[in-house]
Scaffold this motif. Sequence first.
Motif, mmCIF file in Angstrom:
data_model
loop_
_atom_site.group_PDB
_atom_site.id
_atom_site.type_symbol
_atom_site.label_atom_id
_atom_site.label_comp_id
_atom_site.label_asym_id
_atom_site.label_seq_id
_atom_site.Cartn_x
_atom_site.Cartn_y
_atom_site.Cartn_z
ATOM 1 N N GLU A 33 10.116 1.127 3.298
ATOM 2 C CA GLU A 33 11.352 1.956 3.535
ATOM 3 C C GLU A 33 12.320 1.233 4.291
ATOM 4 O O GLU A 33 12.119 0.325 4.859
ATOM 5 C CB GLU A 33 11.027 3.171 4.409
ATOM 6 C CG GLU A 33 9.936 4.025 3.707
ATOM 7 C CD GLU A 33 10.321 5.012 2.547
ATOM 8 O OE1 GLU A 33 11.618 4.984 2.363
ATOM 9 O OE2 GLU A 33 9.237 5.540 1.984
ATOM 10 N N ARG A 68 -2.862 10.521 3.355
ATOM 11 C CA ARG A 68 -1.883 11.352 2.314
ATOM 12 C C ARG A 68 -1.160 12.477 3.189
ATOM 13 O O ARG A 68 -1.978 13.568 3.619
ATOM 14 C CB ARG A 68 -2.874 12.059 1.377
ATOM 15 C CG ARG A 68 -2.210 12.701 0.220
ATOM 16 C CD ARG A 68 -3.213 12.954 -1.110
ATOM 17 N NE ARG A 68 -4.306 13.621 -0.903
ATOM 18 C CZ ARG A 68 -4.424 15.031 -0.568
ATOM 19 N NH1 ARG A 68 -3.195 15.761 -0.718
ATOM 20 N NH2 ARG A 68 -5.738 15.478 -0.421
ATOM 21 N N VAL A 69 0.204 12.455 3.318
ATOM 22 C CA VAL A 69 0.729 13.403 3.768
ATOM 23 C C VAL A 69 0.900 14.955 3.179
ATOM 24 O O VAL A 69 1.485 14.759 2.086
ATOM 25 C CB VAL A 69 2.286 13.032 4.542
ATOM 26 C CG1 VAL A 69 3.036 14.036 5.079
ATOM 27 C CG2 VAL A 69 1.965 11.717 5.395
ATOM 28 N N GLY A 82 -2.179 4.451 5.566
ATOM 29 C CA GLY A 82 -2.629 4.996 3.857
ATOM 30 C C GLY A 82 -3.314 6.272 4.000
ATOM 31 O O GLY A 82 -4.213 6.605 2.994
ATOM 32 N N ILE A 113 5.800 9.945 10.191
ATOM 33 C CA ILE A 113 5.481 9.898 8.484
ATOM 34 C C ILE A 113 5.448 8.227 7.932
ATOM 35 O O ILE A 113 4.451 8.278 7.103
ATOM 36 C CB ILE A 113 6.944 10.352 7.729
ATOM 37 C CG1 ILE A 113 7.435 11.767 7.934
ATOM 38 C CG2 ILE A 113 6.848 10.256 6.164
ATOM 39 C CD1 ILE A 113 8.828 12.317 7.703
ATOM 40 N N LEU A 114 6.074 7.447 8.770
ATOM 41 C CA LEU A 114 6.138 6.086 8.336
ATOM 42 C C LEU A 114 4.676 5.517 8.666
ATOM 43 O O LEU A 114 3.942 4.805 8.210
ATOM 44 C CB LEU A 114 7.248 5.517 9.279
ATOM 45 C CG LEU A 114 7.699 3.983 8.684
ATOM 46 C CD1 LEU A 114 8.323 4.346 7.337
ATOM 47 C CD2 LEU A 114 8.614 3.577 9.631
ATOM 48 N N PRO A 129 8.651 14.885 4.943
ATOM 49 C CA PRO A 129 7.758 14.054 4.359
ATOM 50 C C PRO A 129 7.690 14.112 2.725
ATOM 51 O O PRO A 129 7.138 13.332 2.032
ATOM 52 C CB PRO A 129 6.181 14.645 5.009
ATOM 53 C CG PRO A 129 6.858 15.585 5.690
ATOM 54 C CD PRO A 129 8.241 15.886 5.717
ATOM 55 N N ARG A 178 1.024 -1.101 0.006
ATOM 56 C CA ARG A 178 -0.132 0.032 -0.146
ATOM 57 C C ARG A 178 0.902 1.397 0.104
ATOM 58 O O ARG A 178 0.594 2.252 -0.600
ATOM 59 C CB ARG A 178 -0.876 -0.075 1.253
ATOM 60 C CG ARG A 178 -1.970 0.859 1.138
ATOM 61 C CD ARG A 178 -2.925 0.432 1.986
ATOM 62 N NE ARG A 178 -2.416 0.488 3.479
ATOM 63 C CZ ARG A 178 -3.036 0.060 4.597
ATOM 64 N NH1 ARG A 178 -4.566 -0.059 4.503
ATOM 65 N NH2 ARG A 178 -2.479 0.014 5.713
ATOM 66 N N SER A 179 2.122 1.072 0.769
ATOM 67 C CA SER A 179 2.896 2.407 0.745
ATOM 68 C C SER A 179 4.312 1.821 0.577
ATOM 69 O O SER A 179 4.328 0.440 0.741
ATOM 70 C CB SER A 179 2.794 3.165 2.001
ATOM 71 O OG SER A 179 3.200 2.237 3.073
ATOM 72 N N ARG A 180 5.162 2.392 -0.038
ATOM 73 C CA ARG A 180 6.515 1.860 -0.177
ATOM 74 C C ARG A 180 7.119 1.366 1.418
ATOM 75 O O ARG A 180 7.084 1.967 2.162
ATOM 76 C CB ARG A 180 7.477 3.131 -0.490
ATOM 77 C CG ARG A 180 7.977 3.151 -2.031
ATOM 78 C CD ARG A 180 8.878 4.297 -2.331
ATOM 79 N NE ARG A 180 10.115 4.299 -1.764
ATOM 80 C CZ ARG A 180 11.116 3.626 -2.074
ATOM 81 N NH1 ARG A 180 11.185 2.794 -3.095
ATOM 82 N NH2 ARG A 180 12.166 3.731 -1.126
ATOM 83 N N GLN A 200 2.085 7.018 6.773
ATOM 84 C CA GLN A 200 2.070 5.934 5.334
ATOM 85 C C GLN A 200 1.600 4.620 5.331
ATOM 86 O O GLN A 200 0.665 4.302 4.659
ATOM 87 C CB GLN A 200 3.390 5.928 4.745
ATOM 88 C CG GLN A 200 4.196 7.013 4.277
ATOM 89 C CD GLN A 200 5.709 7.035 3.924
ATOM 90 O OE1 GLN A 200 6.368 6.098 4.449
ATOM 91 N NE2 GLN A 200 6.216 7.869 3.135
ATOM 92 N N GLN A 201 1.793 4.065 6.653
ATOM 93 C CA GLN A 201 1.248 2.591 6.806
ATOM 94 C C GLN A 201 -0.208 2.811 6.901
ATOM 95 O O GLN A 201 -1.056 1.880 6.811
ATOM 96 C CB GLN A 201 1.845 2.063 7.899
ATOM 97 C CG GLN A 201 3.349 1.551 7.741
ATOM 98 C CD GLN A 201 3.156 0.307 6.910
ATOM 99 O OE1 GLN A 201 2.434 -0.427 6.726
ATOM 100 N NE2 GLN A 201 4.348 0.472 6.099
#
Length: 470
Positions: free
Chosen positions: A92, A216-217, A214, A207-208, A434, A88-90, A211-212
Motif C-alpha cells: 500500500e 484474512r480480514v 497473511g 489492517i496493514l 478493511p 504476499r499482500s498488496r 495483511q502483512q
Amino acid sequence: MKNDSSARIVGSLRTWVSTAAPGTRLPSTRELVSRHRASPVTVQRALRTLTGEGLIEARPGVGTFVREARIARPADYGWQTAALRSPRSRIEPMPAALRSTPNDVIALHAGYPDAELLPARLVRAALTRAARGDAALTRSPVAGLPELQSWFARELGAATPAGITPPAPSDVIVLPGSQSGLSSIFRSLVAPGQPLLMESPTYWGAILAAQQAGVRVVPVPSGPTGPDPAELARAFEESGARVFYAQPNYANPTGAQWPVELHGQVLEVVRSYGAFVVEDDWAHDFGITTSATPVAAHDDAGHVVYLRSLTKSVSPSIRVAAVIARGPARERILADRGAESMYVSSLLQVAALEVVTQPGWRTHQRGLRDQLQSRRDLLASAVREHLPAAAVEQLPPGGLNLWVRLPDGTDVPRLVSDCERAGVVIASGAEWFPAEPAGPFIRLNYAGPNPARFGEGAQVIGAALARLVA
Ligand SMILES: Cc1ncc(COP(=O)(O)O)c(C=O)c1O
C-alpha cells in the motif's frame, strides 16, 4: 610513452577505487610516483583524469579521496522482480497519518499529538535521569523491565472489579510501540490464511499488520455504539474466526466508545466461540468527557489480549507500549517478540516509567483533557460552519479525531488532493476500511499543530467540497 604510463596509472587506480569505501584517502602523490615509477606530472595527469570521471576528489591541503557521492547511473533492479515474484499482500502507499508535511500547511491528517500536548518537561527530565543511570548501559529482559511490567499490570488492575483476578506483572510484555505488538499478536494468534474479525471502520495500521501477517480480514460493522453482538456472533459463526480486533474506547477513526453493557455482551460472544478479543486501548489517556474503561478488566480467563501504548501520550520518541495476555497466548506472543526485536531499550523503558510515576503526570493528564476538549470543539464548530453538507456523526467523548461523513457521491481522493493544493492536508476515510468504504468519509485530527488555523482549514475544505459538488 608518457601517455601510456598515465593510462596505466589510471587503470590501476580505477580498480583500486572500485573496491574502496567512499571517503577513503588515496596514497600520496609521492607514494604513487614511487609505486608506479612515473614522474609527478604523469601521476597528476592520471589523478586529473579520475577526478574528471567523478571517481575521486581533491581536498586542497588534505589529500585526494574516493568520492562520497558516486556519479548516479540509472539502476536496473528488474532482476529482483523475478527473484521476489508477487508480494504476499498488496504494497500500500504510505498512509496519510504518517506523512510528514512542511510547516506552513494546515495539517489535519496526523496520527500523533503535537508537542504542545505532551508532558515535555517531564519527558526531558526523565530522559536525562535515565541516561545517568544503569539503564544507559544494560539490556532489558525480553518481556520488559519488571518495574514497568508492574506499572502496566497495576493500571489495568485498578479497573478490575472485585471477583476478577487482576493481571500479574508477569502477564505483561513491554513493546517498542503497539504497532509492532499488533503484528506479533496477529502472527501469534492467527495462522496465515485464517480469518481475523475487525471492526469496520478500524485503524489502518491494524489492517496493514493483518495483511502483512497473511491473515484474512473479515469486517464487522461498528458504529458510534460499537458492534452489534448478534452481528459479531454471526461473523464468528460464518467465518470460523477465533480472534476479534477491536477498539472499545475512542476508536480510531470514529472516536466511538462502547457502552459498558456491550463489554459483557461481547465477552459472552467471544467466550461462547472459544475466541480472543484483541483490545487496542491506544487512546486510554485521551478521554475528554468520559474515561476509558477497558473490557480486559472483566476477563481473567485469557480471552482478552490487551494493548496499551504510551507513545502518543508520553512522547512519540519514547516508543513504549505493552501487551497483557495470559496463558499460552502470552507465551506465543513473547516468543514472537524475542524473534522480532529481542528486547526494548532499557533507557526508554526507564524514562517512560519515570514520566508516568511523577505527580506531574496526573496534573498533565487533567490539563490535556481540557486542551483536547477545546481543540475538538473548535474543529467541530468550524466543520459545522464551513461544511454544512457534511456530518460529524458523533462528537467523540475522547481520542484525537473527528470522523466526517461527506455527501454521497463525493470524490474523496479528488477532494483530498484539491485541499492539499490549497495548503490543507486531510486523510481520506478509505484507509480505515478493511473492505469497501461504507461511504465517503474524511478523518480530521484535532491534536495536530496550530489549532488557531482550524477555522481556515475547514473553510478550505468547505470551498473545495462546494466546487466538487457544483
Ligand atoms: C488504534 C491504534 N493502535 C495502535 C497504534 C500504534 O501506536 P504506537 O505508536 O504505540 O505504535 C495507533 C497509532 O496511530 C492507533 O491509532
